[in-house]
Design a protein around this motif. Structure first.
Motif, PDB file in Angstrom:
ATOM      1  N   VAL A   1       0.842  -1.197   0.000  1.00 23.80           N
ATOM      2  CA  VAL A   1       0.000   0.000   0.000  1.00 23.80           C
ATOM      3  C   VAL A   1       0.883   1.255   0.000  1.00 23.80           C
ATOM      4  CG1 VAL A   1      -1.720   1.316   1.309  1.00 23.80           C
ATOM      5  CG2 VAL A   1      -1.938  -1.168   1.101  1.00 23.80           C
ATOM      6  N   HIS A   2       1.942   1.233   0.798  1.00 24.21           N
ATOM      7  CA  HIS A   2       2.852   2.379   0.846  1.00 24.21           C
ATOM      8  C   HIS A   2       3.516   2.600  -0.511  1.00 24.21           C
ATOM      9  CE1 HIS A   2       5.698   5.299   2.420  1.00 24.21           C
ATOM     10  NE2 HIS A   2       6.623   4.653   1.721  1.00 24.21           N
ATOM     11  N   VAL A   3       4.039   1.529  -1.102  1.00 20.91           N
ATOM     12  CA  VAL A   3       4.700   1.637  -2.412  1.00 20.91           C
ATOM     13  C   VAL A   3       3.708   2.173  -3.435  1.00 20.91           C
ATOM     14  CG1 VAL A   3       5.727   0.302  -4.314  1.00 20.91           C
ATOM     15  CG2 VAL A   3       6.472  -0.102  -1.957  1.00 20.91           C
ATOM     16  N   GLY A   4       2.496   1.667  -3.431  1.00 17.98           N
ATOM     17  CA  GLY A   4       1.471   2.147  -4.360  1.00 17.98           C
ATOM     18  C   GLY A   4       1.161   3.616  -4.157  1.00 17.98           C
ATOM     19  N   GLY A   5       1.136   4.040  -2.903  1.00 15.76           N
ATOM     20  CA  GLY A   5       0.898   5.454  -2.606  1.00 15.76           C
ATOM     21  C   GLY A   5       2.012   6.335  -3.144  1.00 15.76           C
ATOM     22  N   ARG A   6       3.245   5.830  -3.068  1.00 15.16           N
ATOM     23  CA  ARG A   6       4.384   6.592  -3.597  1.00 15.16           C
ATOM     24  C   ARG A   6       4.335   6.650  -5.126  1.00 15.16           C
ATOM     25  NH1 ARG A   6       7.146   9.893  -0.370  1.00 15.16           N
ATOM     26  NH2 ARG A   6       9.063   9.452  -1.484  1.00 15.16           N
ATOM     27  N   VAL A   7       3.861   5.577  -5.765  1.00 14.82           N
ATOM     28  CA  VAL A   7       3.677   5.591  -7.224  1.00 14.82           C
ATOM     29  C   VAL A   7       2.650   6.673  -7.574  1.00 14.82           C
ATOM     30  CG1 VAL A   7       2.783   4.306  -9.218  1.00 14.82           C
ATOM     31  CG2 VAL A   7       4.320   3.172  -7.583  1.00 14.82           C
TER      32      VAL A   7
ATOM     33  N   ARG B   1       3.329  10.067  -9.736  1.00 13.08           N
ATOM     34  CA  ARG B   1       2.573  10.197 -10.988  1.00 13.08           C
ATOM     35  C   ARG B   1       1.798  11.506 -10.996  1.00 13.08           C
ATOM     36  NH1 ARG B   1      -2.461   9.619 -11.991  1.00 13.08           N
ATOM     37  NH2 ARG B   1      -2.974   8.481 -10.089  1.00 13.08           N
ATOM     38  N   THR B   2       1.141  11.824  -9.885  1.00 16.12           N
ATOM     39  CA  THR B   2       0.338  13.052  -9.837  1.00 16.12           C
ATOM     40  C   THR B   2       1.226  14.295  -9.816  1.00 16.12           C
ATOM     41  OG1 THR B   2       0.093  12.858  -7.431  1.00 16.12           O
ATOM     42  CG2 THR B   2      -1.689  11.985  -8.777  1.00 16.12           C
ATOM     43  N   LEU B   3       2.396  14.203  -9.159  1.00  6.48           N
ATOM     44  CA  LEU B   3       3.318  15.346  -9.177  1.00  6.48           C
ATOM     45  C   LEU B   3       3.783  15.660 -10.600  1.00  6.48           C
ATOM     46  CD1 LEU B   3       5.553  14.707  -6.036  1.00  6.48           C
ATOM     47  CD2 LEU B   3       3.925  16.579  -6.373  1.00  6.48           C
ATOM     48  N   LEU B   4       3.885  14.619 -11.411  1.00  8.09           N
ATOM     49  CA  LEU B   4       4.287  14.815 -12.808  1.00  8.09           C
ATOM     50  C   LEU B   4       3.112  15.188 -13.702  1.00  8.09           C
ATOM     51  CD1 LEU B   4       6.738  11.806 -13.262  1.00  8.09           C
ATOM     52  CD2 LEU B   4       7.328  14.234 -13.005  1.00  8.09           C
ATOM     53  N   GLY B   5       1.894  15.164 -13.149  1.00  6.72           N
ATOM     54  CA  GLY B   5       0.708  15.471 -13.948  1.00  6.72           C
ATOM     55  C   GLY B   5       0.389  14.380 -14.954  1.00  6.72           C
ATOM     56  N   MET B   6       0.741  13.156 -14.626  1.00  6.47           N
ATOM     57  CA  MET B   6       0.558  12.029 -15.541  1.00  6.47           C
ATOM     58  C   MET B   6      -0.703  11.256 -15.151  1.00  6.47           C
ATOM     59  SD  MET B   6       3.247   8.879 -16.153  1.00  6.47           S
ATOM     60  CE  MET B   6       4.524   9.886 -16.858  1.00  6.47           C
ATOM     61  N   SER B   7      -1.474  10.865 -16.122  1.00 10.87           N
ATOM     62  CA  SER B   7      -2.672  10.073 -15.844  1.00 10.87           C
ATOM     63  C   SER B   7      -2.288   8.605 -15.645  1.00 10.87           C
ATOM     64  CB  SER B   7      -3.663  10.173 -17.007  1.00 10.87           C
ATOM     65  OG  SER B   7      -3.140   9.504 -18.151  1.00 10.87           O
ATOM     66  N   GLN B   8      -3.192   7.852 -15.026  1.00  9.70           N
ATOM     67  CA  GLN B   8      -2.973   6.415 -14.870  1.00  9.70           C
ATOM     68  C   GLN B   8      -2.862   5.755 -16.240  1.00  9.70           C
ATOM     69  OE1 GLN B   8      -6.348   5.366 -12.406  1.00  9.70           O
ATOM     70  NE2 GLN B   8      -5.083   5.341 -10.554  1.00  9.70           N
ATOM     71  N   GLU B   9      -3.633   6.246 -17.165  1.00 10.32           N
ATOM     72  CA  GLU B   9      -3.610   5.692 -18.516  1.00 10.32           C
ATOM     73  C   GLU B   9      -2.246   5.900 -19.177  1.00 10.32           C
ATOM     74  OE1 GLU B   9      -6.329   5.688 -22.573  1.00 10.32           O
ATOM     75  OE2 GLU B   9      -6.610   7.299 -21.113  1.00 10.32           O
ATOM     76  N   LYS B  10      -1.685   7.111 -19.063  1.00 10.70           N
ATOM     77  CA  LYS B  10      -0.375   7.406 -19.662  1.00 10.70           C
ATOM     78  C   LYS B  10       0.729   6.582 -18.992  1.00 10.70           C
ATOM     79  CE  LYS B  10      -1.295  10.467 -22.798  1.00 10.70           C
ATOM     80  NZ  LYS B  10      -1.231  10.082 -24.195  1.00 10.70           N
TER      81      LYS B  10
ATOM     82  N   VAL C   1      10.299   5.470 -15.689  1.00 10.80           N
ATOM     83  CA  VAL C   1       9.246   6.308 -16.277  1.00 10.80           C
ATOM     84  C   VAL C   1       8.935   7.508 -15.385  1.00 10.80           C
ATOM     85  CG1 VAL C   1       6.804   6.358 -16.920  1.00 10.80           C
ATOM     86  CG2 VAL C   1       8.235   4.433 -17.618  1.00 10.80           C
ATOM     87  N   LEU C   2       8.947   7.294 -14.074  1.00 11.15           N
ATOM     88  CA  LEU C   2       8.621   8.371 -13.137  1.00 11.15           C
ATOM     89  C   LEU C   2       9.862   9.190 -12.747  1.00 11.15           C
ATOM     90  CD1 LEU C   2       6.040   6.463 -10.903  1.00 11.15           C
ATOM     91  CD2 LEU C   2       5.569   8.115 -12.741  1.00 11.15           C
ATOM     92  N   ASP C   3      11.010   8.799 -13.280  1.00  9.12           N
ATOM     93  CA  ASP C   3      12.264   9.523 -13.088  1.00  9.12           C
ATOM     94  C   ASP C   3      12.632   9.699 -11.605  1.00  9.12           C
ATOM     95  OD1 ASP C   3      14.581  10.759 -14.026  1.00  9.12           O
ATOM     96  OD2 ASP C   3      13.674  12.761 -13.939  1.00  9.12           O
ATOM     97  N   VAL C   4      12.612   8.585 -10.889  1.00  6.98           N
ATOM     98  CA  VAL C   4      13.024   8.564  -9.479  1.00  6.98           C
ATOM     99  C   VAL C   4      13.844   7.295  -9.240  1.00  6.98           C
ATOM    100  CG1 VAL C   4      11.088   9.907  -8.548  1.00  6.98           C
ATOM    101  CG2 VAL C   4      10.863   7.433  -8.784  1.00  6.98           C
TER     102      VAL C   4
END
Length: 156
Positions: free
Chosen positions: A21-27, A31-40, A73-76
């Motif tokens: 759950v924690h790892v998913g929250g960090r994903v 993703r949201t900080l980058l303004g990326m949709s789940q689809e992208k 992809v998330l550059d981290v």
């Protein structure tokens, strides 16, 4: 509807692992900080947005190769997904139980498997100037040699 507990060896689970759950929250955070949709994000790593949703909720565990892809992809760095993990969440990992996931006593004594050794080697190779690296290497050997000679002396 509540999930039924499922026996896994000697432990019982009733929902997603808190670490997942924690790892998913960090994903989701990155993703949201980058303004990326789940689809992208899904397209970038070869998944559907529904699969990304499951990762973000912790319903599906993120495997090592997928975690690597996500970090790219998330550059981290991969470690980002474990940053800021509360101690109670980390303690919920099965490896944190007494006697489980602990290194064998011979491994605890082996300096090559210690985190400190890995960090030292990484820092050493970050020194770009080969002559500085060589001087540091020679100095380290000299210090180790002197320490070995002094080991019979008592410390104050």
């Amino acid at each position: 509807m509540a999930r039924r507990s499922v026996a896994l060896g000697d432990r019982r689970t009733s929902g997603p692992n808190p670490v997942d759950v924690h790892v998913g929250g960090r994903v989701r955070l990155r993703r949201t900080l980058l303004g990326m949709s789940q689809e992208k994000l899904g397209e970038a790593i070869g998944l559907t947005f529904q699969q990304v949703q499951k990762y973000e909720r912790g319903a599906n565990r993120v495997g090592a190769s997928r975690l690597f892809d996500l970090s790219r992809v998330l550059d981290v760095p991969v470690g980002f997904f474990f940053d800021e993990m509360p101690t109670d969440v980390a303690a919920s990992s099965p490896a944190q139980r007494p006697g489980v996931g602990r290194p064998a006593p011979e491994q605890e004594l082996d300096p090559l498997v210690k985190r400190e050794t890995l960090e030292l080697v990484r820092a050493y190779y970050k020194i770009e100037d080969a002559s500085v690296r060589k001087r540091l290497f020679e100095m380290t050997k000299a210090l180790a040699s002197a320490s070995g000679r002094d080991s019979g002396k008592s410390e104050d």
